[in-house]
Each structure stands twice: as C-alpha cells, then as structure tokens.
Design a protein around this motif. Structure first.
Motif, PDB file in Angstrom:
ATOM      1  N   LYS A  20       0.643  -1.392   0.151  1.00 44.06           N
ATOM      2  CA  LYS A  20      -0.147  -0.056   0.146  1.00 44.06           C
ATOM      3  C   LYS A  20       0.785   1.173   0.139  1.00 44.06           C
ATOM      4  O   LYS A  20       1.755   1.404   0.892  1.00 44.06           O
ATOM      5  N   VAL A  21       0.793   2.055  -0.935  1.00 46.37           N
ATOM      6  CA  VAL A  21       1.479   3.185  -1.272  1.00 46.37           C
ATOM      7  C   VAL A  21       0.617   4.503  -1.200  1.00 46.37           C
ATOM      8  O   VAL A  21      -0.507   4.525  -1.769  1.00 46.37           O
ATOM      9  N   ALA A  22       1.026   5.682  -0.763  1.00 46.29           N
ATOM     10  CA  ALA A  22       0.432   6.938  -0.862  1.00 46.29           C
ATOM     11  C   ALA A  22       0.694   7.546  -2.173  1.00 46.29           C
ATOM     12  O   ALA A  22      -0.268   7.866  -3.049  1.00 46.29           O
ATOM     13  N   THR A  23       2.135   7.502  -2.572  1.00 45.71           N
ATOM     14  CA  THR A  23       2.420   8.271  -3.881  1.00 45.71           C
ATOM     15  C   THR A  23       3.635   7.182  -4.518  1.00 45.71           C
ATOM     16  O   THR A  23       4.240   6.532  -3.578  1.00 45.71           O
ATOM     17  N   LEU A  24       3.998   7.599  -5.911  1.00 42.03           N
ATOM     18  CA  LEU A  24       4.876   6.755  -6.334  1.00 42.03           C
ATOM     19  C   LEU A  24       5.777   7.880  -7.157  1.00 42.03           C
ATOM     20  O   LEU A  24       5.177   8.811  -7.580  1.00 42.03           O
ATOM     21  N   PRO A  25       7.117   7.898  -7.156  1.00 42.24           N
ATOM     22  CA  PRO A  25       7.794   8.659  -8.067  1.00 42.24           C
ATOM     23  C   PRO A  25       7.140   8.814  -9.425  1.00 42.24           C
ATOM     24  O   PRO A  25       6.785   7.707 -10.092  1.00 42.24           O
ATOM     25  N   GLU A  26       7.538   9.825 -10.175  1.00 38.21           N
ATOM     26  CA  GLU A  26       7.037   9.891 -11.384  1.00 38.21           C
ATOM     27  C   GLU A  26       7.748   8.962 -12.413  1.00 38.21           C
ATOM     28  O   GLU A  26       8.852   8.730 -12.398  1.00 38.21           O
ATOM     29  N   GLY A  27       6.947   8.236 -13.322  1.00 38.45           N
ATOM     30  CA  GLY A  27       7.585   7.236 -14.289  1.00 38.45           C
ATOM     31  C   GLY A  27       7.600   5.837 -13.580  1.00 38.45           C
ATOM     32  O   GLY A  27       8.097   4.863 -14.335  1.00 38.45           O
ATOM     33  N   VAL A  28       7.430   5.660 -12.332  1.00 35.09           N
ATOM     34  CA  VAL A  28       7.319   4.188 -11.546  1.00 35.09           C
ATOM     35  C   VAL A  28       6.082   3.800 -11.566  1.00 35.09           C
ATOM     36  O   VAL A  28       5.035   4.330 -11.196  1.00 35.09           O
ATOM     37  N   GLU A  29       5.903   2.498 -12.039  1.00 34.09           N
ATOM     38  CA  GLU A  29       4.593   1.875 -12.600  1.00 34.09           C
ATOM     39  C   GLU A  29       4.297   1.105 -11.279  1.00 34.09           C
ATOM     40  O   GLU A  29       3.241   1.325 -10.900  1.00 34.09           O
TER      41      GLU A  29
END
Length: 74
Positions: free
Chosen positions: A18-27
């Motif tokens: 479970k994640v709140a956000t991911l870095p841009e470009g990471v699927e």
C-alpha cells in the motif's frame, strides 16, 4: 492510497504493498519481479483500505485471466 499486488502464475499472492504516492515514471513499488510473477494495481475500496497487507495476502488471490483480486485462498 494505492494498492499493488505481486502474484505468481497460479494467482497466489507473493507480496502486497500500500503506497500513498510513487515517483514519476514508476509503475509500481517492486524492483524485482521474478520469472512467472506479475503485478497489478487494485482499485482501492473502503473494505480493502481497512485490511492490512497481511489480511489481503491471506484472504485473497488473483484471477490471472481477469487480472483481478478475488476472495479465496490462492
């Protein structure tokens, strides 16, 4: 919240995240995907948000044909 499930070719869940956000470009949050494993992002529902990753791992499996999380031991 975003929910990701890593599973094997039989639909058995091998990892949940479970994640709140991911870095841009990471699927997805997984670095290593083993041979025969895949990852899906599961739409977060109220009932899934209240479960821990351990609960999801123990009570769900992935329907590999529909690429969908379903109740039932894998």
């Amino acid at each position: 919240m975003r929910l990701f499930v890593k599973y094997d070719k039989e639909g058995k869940i091998t990892s949940t995240a479970k994640v709140a956000t991911l870095p841009e470009g990471v699927e997805h949050p997984y670095i290593d995907i083993g041979k025969g494993e895949s990852v899906i992002e599961v739409p977060a529902t109220k009932s899934l948000e209240t479960l821990t990753c351990e609960d999801i791992h123990g009570k769900y499996r992935v329907d590999v044909h529909k690429k969908k999380l379903v109740k039932g031991k894998g």
